[in-house]
Motif scaffolding. Sequence first.
Motif, PDB file in Angstrom:
ATOM      1  N   PHE A   1     125.125  23.154  51.627  1.00 24.92           N
ATOM      2  CA  PHE A   1     126.380  21.822  51.766  1.00 24.92           C
ATOM      3  C   PHE A   1     127.624  23.706  51.546  1.00 24.92           C
ATOM      4  O   PHE A   1     127.635  23.949  50.459  1.00 24.92           O
ATOM      5  CB  PHE A   1     126.735  20.972  52.486  1.00 24.92           C
ATOM      6  CG  PHE A   1     127.045  20.649  50.968  1.00 24.92           C
ATOM      7  CD1 PHE A   1     128.224  21.125  50.324  1.00 24.92           C
ATOM      8  CD2 PHE A   1     126.740  19.561  50.114  1.00 24.92           C
ATOM      9  CE1 PHE A   1     128.615  20.024  48.466  1.00 24.92           C
ATOM     10  CE2 PHE A   1     126.858  18.894  48.872  1.00 24.92           C
ATOM     11  CZ  PHE A   1     127.526  18.991  47.884  1.00 24.92           C
TER      12      PHE A   1
ATOM     13  N   GLY B   1     127.393  22.368  45.555  1.00 31.62           N
ATOM     14  CA  GLY B   1     126.247  21.985  46.882  1.00 31.62           C
ATOM     15  C   GLY B   1     125.119  22.617  46.375  1.00 31.62           C
ATOM     16  O   GLY B   1     123.837  22.119  46.585  1.00 31.62           O
TER      17      GLY B   1
ATOM     18  N   SER C   1     132.793  21.295  50.493  1.00 32.02           N
ATOM     19  CA  SER C   1     133.004  20.573  52.030  1.00 32.02           C
ATOM     20  C   SER C   1     132.258  19.254  51.839  1.00 32.02           C
ATOM     21  O   SER C   1     132.661  18.436  52.413  1.00 32.02           O
ATOM     22  CB  SER C   1     132.322  21.076  52.599  1.00 32.02           C
ATOM     23  OG  SER C   1     130.207  21.298  52.663  1.00 32.02           O
ATOM     24  N   HIS C   2     131.451  18.711  50.828  1.00 30.14           N
ATOM     25  CA  HIS C   2     131.325  17.311  51.050  1.00 30.14           C
ATOM     26  C   HIS C   2     131.182  17.101  48.718  1.00 30.14           C
ATOM     27  O   HIS C   2     131.374  17.935  48.069  1.00 30.14           O
ATOM     28  CB  HIS C   2     129.967  17.135  51.044  1.00 30.14           C
ATOM     29  CG  HIS C   2     129.458  17.103  52.083  1.00 30.14           C
ATOM     30  ND1 HIS C   2     129.660  16.662  53.245  1.00 30.14           N
ATOM     31  CD2 HIS C   2     129.184  18.694  53.544  1.00 30.14           C
ATOM     32  CE1 HIS C   2     129.431  16.573  54.749  1.00 30.14           C
ATOM     33  NE2 HIS C   2     128.852  18.580  54.359  1.00 30.14           N
ATOM     34  N   TRP C   3     130.791  15.869  48.914  1.00 29.28           N
ATOM     35  CA  TRP C   3     131.280  15.559  47.503  1.00 29.28           C
ATOM     36  C   TRP C   3     129.481  14.696  46.937  1.00 29.28           C
ATOM     37  O   TRP C   3     128.900  14.161  47.953  1.00 29.28           O
ATOM     38  CB  TRP C   3     132.315  14.432  46.966  1.00 29.28           C
ATOM     39  CG  TRP C   3     131.895  14.225  45.226  1.00 29.28           C
ATOM     40  CD1 TRP C   3     133.126  14.820  44.020  1.00 29.28           C
ATOM     41  CD2 TRP C   3     131.339  13.695  44.639  1.00 29.28           C
ATOM     42  NE1 TRP C   3     131.884  14.429  42.691  1.00 29.28           N
ATOM     43  CE2 TRP C   3     131.010  13.415  43.204  1.00 29.28           C
ATOM     44  CE3 TRP C   3     129.734  12.805  44.635  1.00 29.28           C
ATOM     45  CZ2 TRP C   3     130.033  12.336  42.485  1.00 29.28           C
ATOM     46  CZ3 TRP C   3     129.364  12.037  43.879  1.00 29.28           C
ATOM     47  CH2 TRP C   3     129.846  12.245  42.734  1.00 29.28           C
ATOM     48  N   SER C   4     128.669  15.157  46.594  1.00 29.05           N
ATOM     49  CA  SER C   4     127.409  15.386  46.550  1.00 29.05           C
ATOM     50  C   SER C   4     126.977  14.898  44.616  1.00 29.05           C
ATOM     51  O   SER C   4     127.618  16.304  44.166  1.00 29.05           O
ATOM     52  CB  SER C   4     126.698  15.804  47.044  1.00 29.05           C
ATOM     53  OG  SER C   4     124.994  15.226  46.946  1.00 29.05           O
TER      54      SER C   4
ATOM     55  N   GLY D   1     131.418   9.190  49.266  1.00 33.06           N
ATOM     56  CA  GLY D   1     130.670  10.171  49.202  1.00 33.06           C
ATOM     57  C   GLY D   1     129.493   8.386  48.341  1.00 33.06           C
ATOM     58  O   GLY D   1     130.057   7.201  48.326  1.00 33.06           O
TER      59      GLY D   1
ATOM     60  N   THR E   1     131.090  19.499  43.907  1.00 31.93           N
ATOM     61  CA  THR E   1     131.974  19.982  45.792  1.00 31.93           C
ATOM     62  C   THR E   1     130.522  21.095  45.298  1.00 31.93           C
ATOM     63  O   THR E   1     131.300  22.100  46.638  1.00 31.93           O
ATOM     64  CB  THR E   1     132.995  20.016  45.149  1.00 31.93           C
ATOM     65  OG1 THR E   1     133.636  20.920  45.182  1.00 31.93           O
ATOM     66  CG2 THR E   1     133.430  18.468  45.659  1.00 31.93           C
TER      67      THR E   1
ATOM     68  N   LEU F   1     137.147  13.488  49.587  1.00 31.12           N
ATOM     69  CA  LEU F   1     135.507  13.273  49.299  1.00 31.12           C
ATOM     70  C   LEU F   1     134.916  13.064  48.447  1.00 31.12           C
ATOM     71  O   LEU F   1     133.688  12.589  48.766  1.00 31.12           O
ATOM     72  CB  LEU F   1     134.944  14.765  48.915  1.00 31.12           C
ATOM     73  CG  LEU F   1     135.831  16.233  49.818  1.00 31.12           C
ATOM     74  CD1 LEU F   1     135.457  17.249  49.024  1.00 31.12           C
ATOM     75  CD2 LEU F   1     135.148  16.171  51.326  1.00 31.12           C
TER      76      LEU F   1
ATOM     77  N   SER G   1     125.637  16.684  55.552  1.00 33.27           N
ATOM     78  CA  SER G   1     125.608  15.932  53.915  1.00 33.27           C
ATOM     79  C   SER G   1     124.603  15.259  53.256  1.00 33.27           C
ATOM     80  O   SER G   1     123.384  15.159  54.288  1.00 33.27           O
ATOM     81  CB  SER G   1     126.199  14.071  54.085  1.00 33.27           C
ATOM     82  OG  SER G   1     126.588  13.794  52.623  1.00 33.27           O
TER      83      SER G   1
END
Length: 406
Positions: A208, A175, A212-215, A330, A173, A326, A143
Motif C-alpha cells: 500500500f 507497506g 496509508s495503513h498499519w500492517s 488495524g 506503515t 491507523l 488493506s
Amino acid sequence: MYLRTGLLTICAISAVAVCGGEIPVAKAESVGMSTERLQRIDAAMQRHIDAGKIQGVVTAVARRGSLVHFKAHGLIDVEAERPMPLDAIFVMASSTKPVLGVAAMILIDEGLMRPSDPVEKYIPEFADMQVAVLKDPTDRDISPRKVNRLDPPPHRLVPANTPITIEHLLTHTSGLVSGGLGTRLEPGANRAPLASYIPSLGDFALDFQPGSHWSYGGGLQVVARIIEVVSGMPYGEFLQTRIFDPLEMNDTHFSVPQSKMSRRVVIRGADMSKWDGERTSGGLWSTARDYLHFQQMLANGGELLGRRVLSPSAVEMMSSNHVGDLFAGGPKGRKGMGFGYTVSVVLDPIAAGSRRSAGAFGWGGAAGTLSWTDPAEELAGVIMLQQPYGPARRDFENAIRQAILD
C-alpha cells in the motif's frame, strides 16, 4: 494436564544468583503496592497450569525502581518433570522488536539518523519504489487484511507517492512485505546476511502507499541494516555493546550458548532449534530478569544501573503515538490504542479496555512473552510463557492493577 510444582521464591531470597546487585528488591508496601494482592498472580498462574493451558511461566514486576514480584511456576520440561527456574530462557519471537526499536532510538538520539530520513539515503536500492494497486477501482491500494493471498485481485504497479522513511518502518506503515498485494512477490524467509538480502527488498512492490495503513510486516529488518550502515558494526554486535552489556542482559542471545541449553524451555513436540539464528526482529532468546532490566531502563527514562542508554526525550519519542488512528483500526489494534516506534501505546484505557494507564507501552511475542512499561505508575511488568495463552497474560495484568494502592 501439566504437573503441579511448588512456587519458586522471590529473588529477594536468591538475589546474588538471579538478580543480585542490580534492580533492588523491596517490600511491595514500600512502593505503594499490596503483597497480598500480588500473590493473586501466583494463584492465577497455578490455576492455568492445573487446567493444562500452560506448562510453566515466570512473572516479574517492578515499581518505583524496585523489584516487588519475581516468581516461577510450573515446569520448564514436562517430560523430565523439571521445575521452572527463575532464570529459564524463553523464545522471545516479536518481543524482540522493542529491542530493535531502542537500537534505532540510540542512533536517532545521537543525531546520526532521523525518523524522517528516507530509507534510500542509506540503502539506494529503495529509491523509486512501486505499489501494487487494484485495477478496479482504478489505482486504489487495499488493506493487506482484505487480500485473498490464494487469489489476489487484478492489479498493477504505480509509483509510491512518498519514499519509505525510517518512521514508516518503525511503525509498520511502510507497506513492505506486510501481507498484501505486493507481498505475493516475497520469496519467503531469508537468513542471508542483511548486507546482501536487504537491498533486494528494494525490488519488491509495496502492499500500500506508505503511511496509508498499519500492517504488521517485515520492514523492521531494514531498520536493522540501516543501524549497521550508520554504526559501522554488525547488528548483533551493536545490540550487545549498546544495550545488552550496559543493561547486564547477560542471558539474551540470538542463539543460546551450549552452556545454557539446560535452561531453555522445552515444549513437548516443538522443535525449539528453529528459532536459532539472528532474526533481527523476532529471533532473541531471553529471561524474565533480562527483560525486566530492559523495561526498567525505559521506565527510568533511559537509564539503569547508573548507565544511560537513551535520553528521556528519546524514550518519550519512542512511546508516543505516531500513526493517528491507523493502529486502532488495524488487525492487532483496538479503540483507545496507538502505536509508537515498535511498541503499542495506550491512549485511552477505558476505550481500549486496558489494564494499563494512559501512556503505557510495550509489545509481546507469538510464543507467549509480553512486557511493558507504565510510566504513570512507574511500573514495569514481564510475563514469560511459551504457550500463547491470552487469559494468563490478562490475569497477570489484572493482578498488578489490583495490587496498586497509591
